[in-house]
Design a protein around this motif. Structure first.
Motif, PDB file in Angstrom:
ATOM      1  N   SER A 618      -3.503  -8.753   5.306  1.00  0.00           N
ATOM      2  CA  SER A 618      -2.449  -9.713   5.197  1.00  0.00           C
ATOM      3  C   SER A 618      -1.401  -9.304   5.973  1.00  0.00           C
ATOM      4  O   SER A 618      -1.534  -8.150   6.553  1.00  0.00           O
ATOM      5  CB  SER A 618      -1.983 -10.185   3.705  1.00  0.00           C
ATOM      6  OG  SER A 618      -1.087  -9.062   3.408  1.00  0.00           O
ATOM      7  N   SER A 619      -0.246 -10.112   6.459  1.00  0.00           N
ATOM      8  CA  SER A 619       0.671  -9.796   7.248  1.00  0.00           C
ATOM      9  C   SER A 619       1.868  -9.362   6.340  1.00  0.00           C
ATOM     10  O   SER A 619       3.106  -9.303   6.907  1.00  0.00           O
ATOM     11  CB  SER A 619       1.176 -10.847   8.060  1.00  0.00           C
ATOM     12  OG  SER A 619       1.556 -11.949   7.216  1.00  0.00           O
ATOM     13  N   HIS A 620       1.773  -9.087   5.174  1.00  0.00           N
ATOM     14  CA  HIS A 620       2.810  -8.638   4.130  1.00  0.00           C
ATOM     15  C   HIS A 620       3.267  -7.571   4.457  1.00  0.00           C
ATOM     16  O   HIS A 620       2.668  -6.446   4.839  1.00  0.00           O
ATOM     17  CB  HIS A 620       2.177  -8.449   2.451  1.00  0.00           C
ATOM     18  CG  HIS A 620       1.866  -9.961   2.073  1.00  0.00           C
ATOM     19  ND1 HIS A 620       1.168  -9.933   0.935  1.00  0.00           N
ATOM     20  CD2 HIS A 620       1.980 -11.160   2.341  1.00  0.00           C
ATOM     21  CE1 HIS A 620       0.738 -11.337   0.774  1.00  0.00           C
ATOM     22  NE2 HIS A 620       1.576 -12.015   1.767  1.00  0.00           N
ATOM     23  N   ALA A 621       4.708  -7.286   4.367  1.00  0.00           N
ATOM     24  CA  ALA A 621       5.514  -6.207   4.726  1.00  0.00           C
ATOM     25  C   ALA A 621       5.850  -5.341   3.484  1.00  0.00           C
ATOM     26  O   ALA A 621       6.019  -5.836   2.530  1.00  0.00           O
ATOM     27  CB  ALA A 621       6.611  -6.461   5.632  1.00  0.00           C
ATOM     28  N   ASN A 622       6.038  -4.178   3.828  1.00  0.00           N
ATOM     29  CA  ASN A 622       6.751  -3.174   2.921  1.00  0.00           C
ATOM     30  C   ASN A 622       7.705  -2.317   3.455  1.00  0.00           C
ATOM     31  O   ASN A 622       7.568  -1.999   4.590  1.00  0.00           O
ATOM     32  CB  ASN A 622       5.572  -2.486   1.912  1.00  0.00           C
ATOM     33  CG  ASN A 622       4.964  -1.240   2.891  1.00  0.00           C
ATOM     34  OD1 ASN A 622       5.674  -0.203   3.087  1.00  0.00           O
ATOM     35  ND2 ASN A 622       3.825  -1.566   3.450  1.00  0.00           N
ATOM     36  N   ALA A 623       8.577  -1.871   2.620  1.00  0.00           N
ATOM     37  CA  ALA A 623       9.904  -1.228   3.350  1.00  0.00           C
ATOM     38  C   ALA A 623       9.384   0.194   4.012  1.00  0.00           C
ATOM     39  O   ALA A 623      10.030   0.299   5.053  1.00  0.00           O
ATOM     40  CB  ALA A 623      10.857  -0.911   2.213  1.00  0.00           C
ATOM     41  N   THR A 624       8.655   0.924   3.201  1.00  0.00           N
ATOM     42  CA  THR A 624       8.262   2.144   3.684  1.00  0.00           C
ATOM     43  C   THR A 624       7.668   2.199   5.001  1.00  0.00           C
ATOM     44  O   THR A 624       8.054   2.670   6.044  1.00  0.00           O
ATOM     45  CB  THR A 624       7.273   2.859   2.848  1.00  0.00           C
ATOM     46  OG1 THR A 624       8.027   2.884   1.465  1.00  0.00           O
ATOM     47  CG2 THR A 624       7.002   4.197   3.354  1.00  0.00           C
ATOM     48  N   ALA A 625       6.609   1.335   5.259  1.00  0.00           N
ATOM     49  CA  ALA A 625       5.802   1.055   6.570  1.00  0.00           C
ATOM     50  C   ALA A 625       6.849   0.532   7.513  1.00  0.00           C
ATOM     51  O   ALA A 625       6.714   1.076   8.898  1.00  0.00           O
ATOM     52  CB  ALA A 625       4.628   0.149   6.334  1.00  0.00           C
TER      53      ALA A 625
END
Length: 825
Positions: A618-625
């Motif tokens: 998916s295109s979902h983001a996460n803060a660490t990445a």
């Protein structure tokens, strides 16, 4: 021309700097990699003065031996393991601008200087440029999360993620995935029926196997996804979608540009050839050979001849001020395009001088030019490209036309003989009249008076026979835009001083690039009755060889780019020293080797990519990445992208039910507003509007007039057709919104959309809203979606006093302007 080249060099340098600045900086943990960290920096900031072609101050930094020698000043720029003694560091970090390098007023950043310091401290290792090394087949690495690996692509990507302490994004949901894959492979949205069928098959297969339908790791999901991909690759829509990518690269257009921008006869047949080639999964090496030397095949097919239209696609000035310069600009355009498209090299930068960055001497440019020098110019003012047409008619049709022409010439000769016999008997005055412009009138009035009965009878019979011949309708002869010529001996090729063909220098012979080995070509006259020298066949065979280190790498990188939005090498038409290093070099080589091992088949490559978990994220983001890799170079998620110009237009036509899926044929000309046409030097010239149904064909079939691009396509970043376009811009700017909200095409589609909703959903507003969103967005609707739609329609009717039909139309216009419609997740 020289000024243009200089501008291009300047722009290329700027692009290299921008791309270089976006690459992740190596850390001490990573170690310094010369190819990834140092060579791109030296190439973009130092090679112009201290590179392959120039050694100012006696210093070259493109070669270790040269770099370690003392410069003219006696000082050493690079002292391995001793950064404090290396003049390179002293000069790049100098506070005095008169001493600081580079001298362009743009000092290196602290991070870049640190890279150079660490590299020298580690021994100042130099390695050959990665792109010029033979393609290898790296072993897919072992990873901790082995269950995430669907195929070797995932192993390479996950290895990089684990090394960086990152996790891959969760998988896209099945509906998002079918929309993504369908657009990527066909350029069109999936229909609600196709989405429903996909979901039902997943559920049925999961029930049978006892899997969870939502699990991307399930056998059911993988089997059904594979079947879906096969179906899309077998669709004729696939060829239309992927041909457009190729047409961008070869600067395809239906016209010549310049003031008159005249039509290129039969250019559309090249476009159709490319579509057929992709649909037929023609091996890429064969595809290369057909375009560069199809006419030199032992028994050239119509497709092979049509493919050579590649040489005729560029700009052409029918009234140049300097004909010789124009001729060689034409050849330069072909050579520059060929080197960028197939090799990913900017060979055109060596026309006027040694290449400023890459190890390509000027002599190599002209040695490569010698392979294509015999190809004649596109045409002259009088022929307008007709000399570039090759007759591909069946022999029996050719014979019929020849027979007709011979018969016509015989009858015309016999008529002239009788006329001369009569004129001889005329008075001197009448004979003088027969020599002027009144000859035909004189013959009509007086010829009978000077012929005997038998002659007059024969004359009448011959006139009747001539009329009959002229009225005889034969099947038309078929011609294609191609290279059509005979040249058993190629013209001599010389190095032009400063790129000027009026100042020839040393003579050169055909030779391959020295940086790639400089192999001597094997040239034999083409077997097609030895009409040509065979030089282009030698060039094509070299380009399409599995020994060429660039060809396969460049193509798999392009395929990756068109699936993910950018290539593993972002500078996809520049694999030279100033290229952006590959984010995943081992993966690039593995893909290139797999591509060649599988017979250069593109459909196998597509399937490998889209079935990977890397593509299915998916295109979902996460803060660490986002903090560690904000530009997603390590591929920890899928990048959302806006639809291309053609996808936008075709999707609008598809969801409104107006799309005409007829294939092939001459380009169509949709309606363009009078205001836009007024911008032409001759308003409306060359744009006879096609019938309504034809206007609604897919965008790849729209007539590409270089001076008049269809406004909607231009608004959404249609390619530049003047030069090879490797990567399109993706902008957000006012004319897009203006065209989509106020443009006639958008309003026509909104009206057609509303008509479709009334036909298929009746008068029930809730059903209309539900169907509109399903058609446009491809996903199930939510109660909030339906409520928003009903409220908007109600507001349009109550507050703005619109009729039910008008309100529905404006609701449809709103749906076509949703970000969710225009973007692919």
């Amino acid at each position: 021309m020289i000024e243009i080249v200089q501008r291009i060099v300047a722009v290329c340098g700027l692009v290299s700097l921008v791309l270089l600045s976006r690459l992740p900086v190596a850390t001490a943990q990573d170690g310094i990699d010369f190819r990834r960290d140092i060579q791109p920096l030296l190439a973009s900031r130092c090679y112009k003065c201290h590179g392959p072609s120039t050694a100012e101050g006696g210093l070259r930094l493109d070669d270790r031996t040269a770099a370690l020698k003392p410069a003219d000043s006696g000082k050493h720029a690079v002292v391995p393991s001793k950064p404090q003694e290396s003049e390179l560091l002293k000069r790049t970090s100098a506070s005095d601008e008169s001493e600081r390098m580079p001298p362009d007023g743009k000092p290196l950043t602290a991070a870049q200087i640190a890279l150079l310091r660490d590299w020298i401290a580690q021994g100042a290792e130099f390695r050959n440029h990665w792109a010029f090394e033979p393609v290898t087949r790296p072993t897919p690495p072992t990873v901790k999360q082995q269950t995430w690996v669907k195929n070797p692509i995932d192993a390479f990507v996950l290895h990089g993620l684990e090394h960086a302490g990152l996790q891959p994004a969760p998988p896209a949901d099945p509906v998002t995935l079918i929309r993504r894959i369908t657009f990527d492979l066909t350029g069109l949205p999936p229909t609600p029926a196709e989405v429903d069928e996909w979901q039902e098959k997943l559920k049925a297969e999961s029930r049978k196997l006892g899997d969870q339908v939502s699990s991307h790791d399930s056998a059911a999901f993988s089997d059904q996804l594979s079947a879906l991909v096969d179906k899309l690759l077998d669709s004729p829509r696939y060829g239309e979608r992927w041909a457009r990518h190729w047409l961008d690269l070869v600067r395809y257009a239906d016209t010549n540009s310049f003031e008159r921008d005249g039509v290129k006869p039969n250019a559309w047949k090249y476009r159709d050839y490319v579509i057929r080639s992709f649909n037929d999964d023609k091996p890429y090496d064969r595809f290369i050979k057909e375009q560069l030397a199809g006419d030199e095949f032992p028994q050239p097919t119509i497709d092979a001849l049509t493919a050579t239209g590649y040489y005729r696609l560029g700009l052409w000035d029918d009234e140049p001020a300097d004909r010789k310069l124009a001729r060689y600009d034409e050849l330069d355009d072909i050579l520059s395009t060929t080197s960028q498209v197939f090799l990913g090299l900017t060979l055109g930068c060596a026309r006027c001088h040694e290449h400023k960055i890459d190890p390509i001497p000027q002599r190599d440019y002209y040695s490569m030019l010698a392979f294509i020098h015999e190809v004649p110019s596109y045409g002259t003012r009088s022929t307008q490209g007709m000399a570039s047409q090759s007759d591909v008619s069946p022999p029996e049709i050719v014979a019929q036309h020849i027979q007709k022409e011979e018969r016509k010439r015989r009858v015309e000769k016999e008529l002239r003989d009788i006329e001369r016999a009569g004129i001889v008997k005329m008075s001197s005055e009448d004979q003088r009249k027969s020599e002027g412009g009144g000859r035909r009138k004189l013959l009509e009035e007086k010829l009978r008076d000077y012929l005997d009965a038998e002659q007059w009878k024969q004359y009448g019979e011959l006139q009747a026979e001539l009329k009959q011949i002229e009225q005889l309708q034969l099947p038309p002869r078929e011609t294609v835009l191609a290279v059509a010529y005979e040249a058993k001996q190629a013209p001599e090729t010389f190095i032009w001083q400063r790129g000027n063909p009026h100042v020839p220098g040393a003579k050169v012979e055909p030779a391959f690039l020295t940086v790639l080995g400089g192999e001597t070509p094997r040239i034999a006259p083409s077997s097609a009755a030895a009409k040509t020298t065979g030089r282009r066949t030698a060039l094509a065979n070299w380009l399409a060889s599995d020994k060429n280190p660039l060809t396969a790498r460049v193509m798999v990188n392009r395929v990756w780019q068109f699936h993910f939005g950018r290539g593993l090498v972002r500078s996809s038409s520049n694999f030279g020293y100033a290229s952006t290093p590959p984010t995943h070099p081992e993966l690039l080589d593995w893909l290139a080797s797999e591509f060649m091992r599988n017979g250069w088949k593109l459909k196998d490559l597509h399937k490998l990519i889209v079935l990977s978990n890397t593509y299915r994220m998916s295109s979902h983001a996460n803060a660490t990445a986002l903090a560690k890799d904000p530009t997603n170079d390590r591929l920890w998620r899928f990048d959302m992208r806006r639809l291309s110009a053609e996808e936008m237009r075709d999707a609008m036509l598809a969801v409104t039910g107006q799309l005409n899926l007829a294939m092939f044929g001459p380009g169509v000309r949709p309606e363009i507003s009078a205001e836009v046409l007024a911008g032409q030097s001759n308003p409306g010239s060359g744009w006879a509007v096609s019938p309504k149904a034809e206007q609604n064909r897919r965008s790849i079939y729209v007539h590409v007039k270089r001076s008049l691009i269809l406004p909607l396509l231009a608004d959404f970043d249609f390619c530049d057709t003047d030069t090879s376009c490797a990567v399109r811009f993706s902008t957000t700017q006012p004319t897009q919104a203006l065209g989509m909200i106020n443009g006639k095409f958008a309003h026509d589609q909104a009206t057609a959309f509303a008509d479709r909703l009334r036909r298929e959903a009746g008068a029930d507003v809730e059903k209309q809203v539900t169907l509109a969103l399903r058609l446009a967005l491809g996903r199930p609707t939510t109660p909030a979606d339906i409520d928003h739609g009903k409220q908007l329609i109600a507001a349009l009717r109550e507050r703005h006093k619109l009729s039910a039909d008008q309100a529905l139309k404006y609701y449809c216009l709103t749906v076509l302007n949703l970000n969710e419609f225009a973007y692919l997740d």
